[in-house]
Design an enzyme around this catalytic site. Structure first.
Site, mmCIF file in Angstrom:
data_model
loop_
_atom_site.group_PDB
_atom_site.id
_atom_site.type_symbol
_atom_site.label_atom_id
_atom_site.label_comp_id
_atom_site.label_asym_id
_atom_site.label_seq_id
_atom_site.Cartn_x
_atom_site.Cartn_y
_atom_site.Cartn_z
ATOM 1 N N HIS A 352 41.599 11.164 32.498
ATOM 2 C CA HIS A 352 41.647 12.575 32.887
ATOM 3 C C HIS A 352 40.297 13.269 32.835
ATOM 4 O O HIS A 352 40.245 14.485 33.030
ATOM 5 C CB HIS A 352 42.611 13.341 31.979
ATOM 6 N N LYS A 543 43.043 29.326 32.158
ATOM 7 C CA LYS A 543 42.893 27.913 31.839
ATOM 8 C C LYS A 543 42.128 27.791 30.532
ATOM 9 O O LYS A 543 41.610 28.795 30.011
ATOM 10 C CB LYS A 543 42.187 27.161 32.966
ATOM 11 N N ARG A 544 42.088 26.588 30.020
ATOM 12 C CA ARG A 544 41.315 26.341 28.806
ATOM 13 C C ARG A 544 39.892 26.860 28.983
ATOM 14 O O ARG A 544 39.291 26.698 30.041
ATOM 15 C CB ARG A 544 41.308 24.824 28.546
ATOM 16 N N LYS A 549 34.436 24.807 33.251
ATOM 17 C CA LYS A 549 35.396 25.552 34.058
ATOM 18 C C LYS A 549 34.809 26.882 34.538
ATOM 19 O O LYS A 549 35.379 27.545 35.387
ATOM 20 C CB LYS A 549 36.697 25.768 33.285
ATOM 21 N N THR A 651 45.865 21.345 37.759
ATOM 22 C CA THR A 651 47.238 21.546 38.238
ATOM 23 C C THR A 651 47.525 23.034 38.388
ATOM 24 O O THR A 651 48.426 23.412 39.128
ATOM 25 C CB THR A 651 48.272 20.909 37.293
ATOM 26 N N LYS A 655 49.830 25.231 41.205
ATOM 27 C CA LYS A 655 50.848 26.237 40.863
ATOM 28 C C LYS A 655 50.568 27.561 41.567
ATOM 29 O O LYS A 655 51.485 28.211 42.096
ATOM 30 C CB LYS A 655 50.879 26.443 39.350
#
Length: 803
Positions: A352, A543-544, A549, A651, A655
């Site tokens: 991952h 998100k985290r 990110k 993901t 969504k």
């Protein structure tokens, strides 16, 4: 109260309330009704659960075993009754008792069994396995306090224990008969016959706790088996009676530490040891359970690959490879080479991440002290691996060093990703780009050695939770337009694209979206006291919190936008709400500082009358599945802006698109495939590609020059660095901003101008509402391929051999 006996289900719920919860209806509180409803619905699930197990046994079916350190399952009542097709029935039954189903659903705690995309993916996969009627077990840890409950105090993240089990969990069943000895430390000895015996110095008992997982339409119910730890001597009475009351309980405290917290901080030696103990604890218990079940039902351990497919969800359970070898060689007396073939044929491994720090490795002394027999097995596997590698043309000393299970560079460490790679017959990435980068970077030399092992399985999400349940208004609109086929086959959503230009459909779509936004506005007003305009563009990044990110890129552009609105009030600005949410790892300083910065920017922007309501910023605390189910249907714009080449898949991007949000993002992870499926004209792509990022990093990239050449970026960075948003501590963000000038590893500066320009394109698009709505509808229609049913079907056919 109406006569509940007129409704058989209402009568059952009332009977459960009285005889199992122990409450009279007149005295019952919402949590009592929740418990009664769950227990009543659970009875029907148990019947299907047992039938599913009997059918698998009778058929001698091959089972899938999914090992994951996280399962972010969220609340289960709404999911269960929706998948059983009983939502109207339960709603009516409770209404006859004067109870609102939606109200009691809201008080069910989220299971604190995960943190981010990895855990939510595992939960989606478990639901899809049941939906596709594939016999499966999920294996993980029953965390007592999860990762943490996030509170924001004066803008700072505060970590508090997640007490989701404080009042019990009506969904779970303890299986005392499924308990296993898990040892640590000790000595290893061999007898004259060469049989090896490991004598651990300490041990705990792993006890199974099972939760049923209901598939769509209730066709199958599978098992999520989580392990809790119990000391063999929970209390030392001799110590207790001698007055050492705390010491007498030390064994149980030590056992419970294994299942107390998800991802304990590993910045200390003690934290690293606990992480390794946790991973071995759940891996060992799971492998012992799988082997026990196989021998019980099929007899010959040598047929394990024919009846069991074990999938490792990332590197956390990689020690399971060595554990299975230990059981085969030491307990079942299989020759080492034969045991290795059985092991490889049984395991699959999903990678991952390409981040080196996430490809776990353990200091060799720690690994050998805790798991001495496994260290011997790892050395034996490595010897076999390196001897085979030496026979391959072109494998030189550099390649050998990269392939080895032992990292010899500096402190010697055991490479868990390499162990998972060589111990599996299949190694898959989770998006097309990620899979290709695996071959070129972290597993380049192993890929040359095993050129057919790496394959791609792009991630997916379950449309049941992430469309039907969280967005019933949109689901109803789609059904009216294209019928019900998409309920069982998400690819049928493609027909919805034919309605993208229909003005009436657009009007209904907008009404659904606005209703979702109003619901979110009301929720945020209640929990944060924040007033937001539901007619503004809702721009969301949830998100985290991690530097790759790039929440920082979003915040800096927000600062630049704030400056532009104040400097040019005459321009036709589009009202925008910037929403952030996510947790930062407890020991991740920069991530926690980014949370503080988001809150500092929000405080300044939201209190400034000069922006006239054109910009609002909010960091929503304690992000979890239930919060995502509120935010995602309300989002207009989905921020998927990771540094290209660093996000394995994502993901959340799927969504958001499924719920009609447009994506602004880089060509990273599954964004590339989403662009291909929704159409390049219906997504906003910007920034460097993965190849361009690599070239910049290797080619003397100078971020200082880039920042100084961008007026908006330079002003934003200087404002943050100088304390404009932190007057109480002007130097708070100085080091964070200096990091951009000095190295900018995550290409925030390099991508800023392209990102800002993309956001202004978004403004122009939002101004043309018919065009925006058409694009949003095409996003919904285009992402049916990203169903986790499709992903699981690919695993089942191409890796597990169960379809």
């Amino acid at each position: 109260m109406p006569n509940a006996t007129e409704d058989p289900l209402a009568a059952r719920i009332l009977d459960t309330l009285i005889h199992r919860v122990g409450k009279d209806a007149k005295a019952a509180r919402p949590h009592d009704w929740l418990a009664a409803t769950i227990l009543t619905v659970r009875d029907d699930i148990i019947d299907r659960w047992m039938a599913s197990t009997r059918e698998a046994h009778a058929a001698g079916a091959k089972r899938v075993y999914y090992l994951s350190l996280e399962f972010l399952i969220g609340r289960l009542l709404r999911d269960a009754i929706a998948n059983l097709g009983r939502t109207p029935e339960v709603t009516a039954a409770l209404a006859s008792l004067g109870v609102d189903l939606a109200e009691i659903e809201e008080i069910e705690p989220d299971a604190a069994l995960g943190n981010g995309g990895l855990g939510r993916l595992a939960a989606c996969f478990m639901e899809s396995l049941a939906t596709l009627e594939l016999p499966a077990y999920g294996y993980g840890i029953r965390y007592m306090n999860g990762m943490f409950r996030q509170r924001i105090d004066d803008g700072w993240q505060v970590e508090l224990p997640e007490t989701w089990l404080a009042h019990g969990n009506p969904w779970e069943f303890e299986r005392r008969e499924s308990a296993y000895f898990v040892g640590f430390g000790g000595d290893v000895a061999a007898n004259e016959a060469g049989q090896v015996h490991w004598s651990p110095a300490e041990a705990v008992e792993a006890v199974a706790v099972d939760t049923p997982v209901v598939g769509w339409r209730g066709k199958r119910v599978n098992t999520l088996r989580l392990w809790t730890a119990v000391a063999f001597d929970p209390i030392r009475l001799d110590q207790f009676n001698a007055g050492d009351h705390e010491g007498a309980l030390a064994g149980q405290v030590r056992a419970e530490s294994l299942v107390r917290v998800l991802y304990p901080a590993d910045s200390t030696a003690a934290g690293q040891e606990l992480r390794l103990r946790q991973e071995y604890f759940f891996s060992s218990a799971s492998i012992q359970d799988i082997v026990r079940r196989h021998v019980q039902y099929f007899g010959d351990i040598r047929t394990l690959p024919d009846k069991a497919a074990i999938q490792l969800n990332d590197t956390h359970p990689a020690v399971a490879v060595a554990e299975l070898m230990r059981l085969l060689v030491d307990h079942h007396e299989i020759a080492f080479d034969a045991a290795w073939e059985i092991t490889k044929a049984t395991f699959g491994y999903t990678n991952h991440t390409l981040l080196p720090e996430a490809l776990e490795s353990w200091p060799l002394p720690l690994f050998e002290r805790l798991l001495p027999r496994h260290m011997q097995i790892v050395y034996a596997i490595n010897a076999k691996l390196l001897r085979e590698a030496r026979k391959v043309e072109g494998v030189d000393d550099r390649a050998i060093a990269a392939i080895s299970l032992i990292d010899e560079g500096g402190e010697r460490r055991v490479r868990m990703a390499n162990l998972a790679f060589v111990g599996a017959h299949s190694v898959n990435g989770v998006a097309a780009l990620h899979t290709e980068l695996m071959k070129q970077t972290v597993f380049a030399d192993l890929h040359r050695l095993y050129p057919t092992k790496i394959n791609n399985k792009t991630n997916g999400i379950t449309p049941r939770r992430w469309l039907f349940e969280c967005n019933p208004g949109l689901t109803a609109l789609i059904r009216d337009c294209i019928g019900d086929a998409f309920l069982d086959d998400a690819s049928a959503l493609s027909a919805f694209a034919d309605h993208a230009g229909d003005a009436q459909v657009q009007e209904r779509f907008d009404a659904v979206k606005r209703a979702n936004k109003v619901a979110l506005v009301d929720h945020l007003k209640g929990v944060m006291g924040l007033r937001l305009d539901p007619d503004a563009l809702f721009d969301v990044q949830i998100k985290r919190i991690h530097e790759y990110k790039r929440q920082l890129l979003n915040i800096l552009e927000t600062v630049a936008l704030y400056d532009q609105i104040r400097s040019h009030p005459e321009r036709d600005w589009q009202p925008r709400v910037k929403l952030f949410a996510g947790k930062a790892a407890s020991s991740y300083h920069n991530a926690k500082l980014i949370i503080k910065l988001a809150n500092d920017v929000a405080r300044r922007v939201n209190s400034d009358p000069s922006v006239g309501g054109l910009l609002k910023v909010a960091f929503v605390p304690n992000y979890n599945v239930s919060l995502a189910e509120k935010i995602i249907p309300a989002a207009d714009l989905s921020e998927q802006i990771s540094t290209a080449g660093m996000e394995a898949s994502g993901t959340g991007n799927m969504k958001f698109a499924l719920n009609g949000a447009l994506t602004i993002g880089t060509l990273d992870g599954a964004n590339i495939e989403i662009r291909d499926y929704v159409g390049a004209d219906n997504i906003v792509i910007f920034g460097l590609t993965a190849d361009e990022v690599a070239a910049k990093r290797g080619g003397g990239y100078e971020p200082r020059a880039v920042i100084e050449a961008s007026r908006e970026l330079a002003q934003a960075v200087n404002a943050v660095a100088s304390g404009v948003f932190s007057p109480d501590d002007p130097n708070r963000y100085k080091d964070l901003m200096n990091g951009l000038y000095d190295h900018d590893w995550f290409m925030v500066a390099a991508d800023f101008d392209a990102y800002a320009a993309a956001q202004r394109r978004v403004d122009g698009w939002w101004d043309d509402q018919p065009a925006w709505r058409a694009a949003a509808i095409r996003n919904v229609a285009g992402v049916g391929w990203f169903s986790s049913d499709r992903t699981i079907r690919e695993y089942a056919e191409q890796i597990w051999g169960v379809m």
